[in-house]
Motif scaffolding. Structure first.
Motif, PDB file in Angstrom:
ATOM      1  N   ILE A  32       0.836  -1.207   0.000  1.00 12.76           N
ATOM      2  CA  ILE A  32       0.000   0.000   0.000  1.00 12.76           C
ATOM      3  C   ILE A  32       0.871   1.257   0.000  1.00 12.76           C
ATOM      4  O   ILE A  32       0.629   2.196  -0.763  1.00 12.76           O
ATOM      5  CB  ILE A  32      -0.953  -0.006   1.208  1.00 12.76           C
ATOM      6  N   GLY A  33       1.889   1.263   0.839  1.00  5.64           N
ATOM      7  CA  GLY A  33       2.782   2.416   0.855  1.00  5.64           C
ATOM      8  C   GLY A  33       3.801   2.337   1.971  1.00  5.64           C
ATOM      9  O   GLY A  33       3.549   1.741   3.023  1.00  5.64           O
ATOM     10  N   MET A  34       4.977   2.890   1.726  1.00  8.21           N
ATOM     11  CA  MET A  34       5.961   3.039   2.779  1.00  8.21           C
ATOM     12  C   MET A  34       5.514   4.172   3.694  1.00  8.21           C
ATOM     13  O   MET A  34       4.932   5.155   3.237  1.00  8.21           O
ATOM     14  CB  MET A  34       7.342   3.348   2.187  1.00  8.21           C
ATOM     15  N   LEU A  74      -3.218   7.412   4.726  1.00 10.33           N
ATOM     16  CA  LEU A  74      -1.834   7.490   5.202  1.00 10.33           C
ATOM     17  C   LEU A  74      -1.227   8.864   4.918  1.00 10.33           C
ATOM     18  O   LEU A  74      -0.485   9.409   5.752  1.00 10.33           O
ATOM     19  CB  LEU A  74      -0.993   6.385   4.557  1.00 10.33           C
ATOM     20  N   ARG A  75      -1.536   9.432   3.773  1.00  9.82           N
ATOM     21  CA  ARG A  75      -1.024  10.774   3.460  1.00  9.82           C
ATOM     22  C   ARG A  75      -1.617  11.806   4.412  1.00  9.82           C
ATOM     23  O   ARG A  75      -0.920  12.739   4.841  1.00  9.82           O
ATOM     24  CB  ARG A  75      -1.343  11.129   2.011  1.00  9.82           C
ATOM     25  N   GLN A  76      -2.874  11.654   4.765  1.00 13.12           N
ATOM     26  CA  GLN A  76      -3.511  12.591   5.689  1.00 13.12           C
ATOM     27  C   GLN A  76      -2.887  12.484   7.081  1.00 13.12           C
ATOM     28  O   GLN A  76      -2.619  13.499   7.736  1.00 13.12           O
ATOM     29  CB  GLN A  76      -5.022  12.308   5.769  1.00 13.12           C
ATOM     30  N   VAL A  77      -2.623  11.272   7.513  1.00 11.67           N
ATOM     31  CA  VAL A  77      -1.979  11.081   8.815  1.00 11.67           C
ATOM     32  C   VAL A  77      -0.564  11.661   8.801  1.00 11.67           C
ATOM     33  O   VAL A  77      -0.133  12.322   9.753  1.00 11.67           O
ATOM     34  CB  VAL A  77      -1.940   9.585   9.181  1.00 11.67           C
ATOM     35  N   SER A 136       5.060   6.994   0.649  1.00 10.77           N
ATOM     36  CA  SER A 136       5.107   6.725  -0.789  1.00 10.77           C
ATOM     37  C   SER A 136       3.871   5.914  -1.161  1.00 10.77           C
ATOM     38  O   SER A 136       3.267   5.250  -0.319  1.00 10.77           O
ATOM     39  CB  SER A 136       6.366   5.952  -1.165  1.00 10.77           C
ATOM     40  N   GLY A 137       3.515   5.966  -2.431  1.00 10.38           N
ATOM     41  CA  GLY A 137       2.388   5.194  -2.933  1.00 10.38           C
ATOM     42  C   GLY A 137       2.793   3.782  -3.307  1.00 10.38           C
ATOM     43  O   GLY A 137       3.970   3.405  -3.198  1.00 10.38           O
TER      44      GLY A 137
END
Length: 317
Positions: free
Chosen positions: A114-116, A266-269, A289-290
């Protein structure tokens, strides 16, 4: 309305309502015991993800096999976005290429990256009475006494073992590996002066460093630590950089809508100032990252560690 009719009407309404009255919980798995870097990060993320996802995020510690017990559980779960795993760099890049490791799943085919989310840099520590004070004196002593200086790890093929093997190769020195079953006995032996040093994740040493039980010698990042005023290992050993990253993964075949929802959450967090502050306090760096970039990082680091493992003839216990 008569009491009997009222009761029947209420029963009909309750039958139409969701069984729990709220959204399904998210199960966020950590493959390591409470108190370690993985557990701390999982709980920091869960605390902030709940309000963003509008779901309760429940942390589950499913320990064993270096995190692979949790990875297998997630791989066997429904791909609905409600069961995810804080995956370590070792799970995705080291274990698949480590001789002697039995992989219960194919991490490339049975998990969805999902993302790093975070990077944790290495720090070189010693006991208070070590014979060297900095990396230049360590390198000089190791060259004068090849194979005499000792370093601790939590076992063959562990991140501490790999970091020291990388240091040996890049510094042109020979050290003696002393594996332990866990970090606690390794730290005891260092403080007693029976083992010379250890490379490891900074969050796991902070308490001992601040308490005076261990002495931090140098930092394994490309830039100074925001917490401790340490020289960089790379100043003496050019190009040396050692970190352990963590990311979030779900089961294979995660629907695009669920994947996009997690990436956005995750980006919002990661943009939350309180989360940023708490990450810095725990010696962790936010590295969002995505999925595509995450996959590229996995393949790049897997090739890097495969080379270190082969050159150093490392095998899992």
């Amino acid at each position: 309305m008569k009491p009997r009719l009222l009761g029947a009407a209420l029963a009909a309404l309750l039958a139409l309502a969701p069984p729990s009255g709220r959204a399904q919980d998210v199960r966020f798995l950590c493959g390591f015991a409470a108190g370690g870097t993985c557990d701390i990060l999982t709980r920091l993320l869960a605390d902030k993800l709940g309000p963003v996802l509008n779901q309760r995020v429940v942390v589950e510690n499913r320990t064993g096999a270096g995190g692979l017990i949790a990875a297998e559980f997630v791989a066997r779960s429904a791909p609905d976005g409600n069961t995810v795993f804080l995956v370590s760099m070792a799970n995705m890049t080291v274990m698949p290429v480590m001789p002697g490791t039995r992989m219960p799943i194919d991490v490339d085919r049975e998990l969805t990256p999902i993302g790093m989310v975070a990077n944790v840099y290495n720090v070189l520590v010693t006991g208070p009475q070590a014979r060297f004070q900095d990396v230049p004196s360590l390198v000089a002593l190791a060259r004068a006494e090849p194979g005499r200086l000792t370093y601790a790890s939590t076992g063959n093929g562990s991140s501490q073992h790999l970091a020291a093997a990388l240091f040996e190769r890049m510094a042109g020195v020979s050290l003696l590996h002393v594996p332990f079953r866990g970090g606690a006995p390794a730290i005891v032996e260092m403080t007693a002066g029976r083992v010379d040093m250890m490379f490891g994740n900074m969050p796991e040493f902070l308490g001992q460093i601040r308490g005076g039980g261990l002495r931090a010698v140098a930092y394994g990042a490309p830039r100074p630590s925001p917490l401790l005023p340490l020289p960089l290992i790379g100043e003496t050993v050019p190009g040396f950089e050692m970190s352990s990253w963590f990311g979030v993964a779900g089961p294979a075949n995660l629907p695009p809508a669920a994947l996009d929802r997690w990436v956005g959450a995750l980006r919002q967090v990661g943009a939350d100032p309180d989360f940023q502050r708490r990450m810095t306090e725990n010696a962790m760096e936010i590295t969002l990252s995505g999925p595509d970039e995450f996959r590229t990082s996995i393949q790049r680091d897997r090739a890097r560690w495969a080379d270190v493992i082969q050159r150093s003839n490392i095998r899992a216990e």
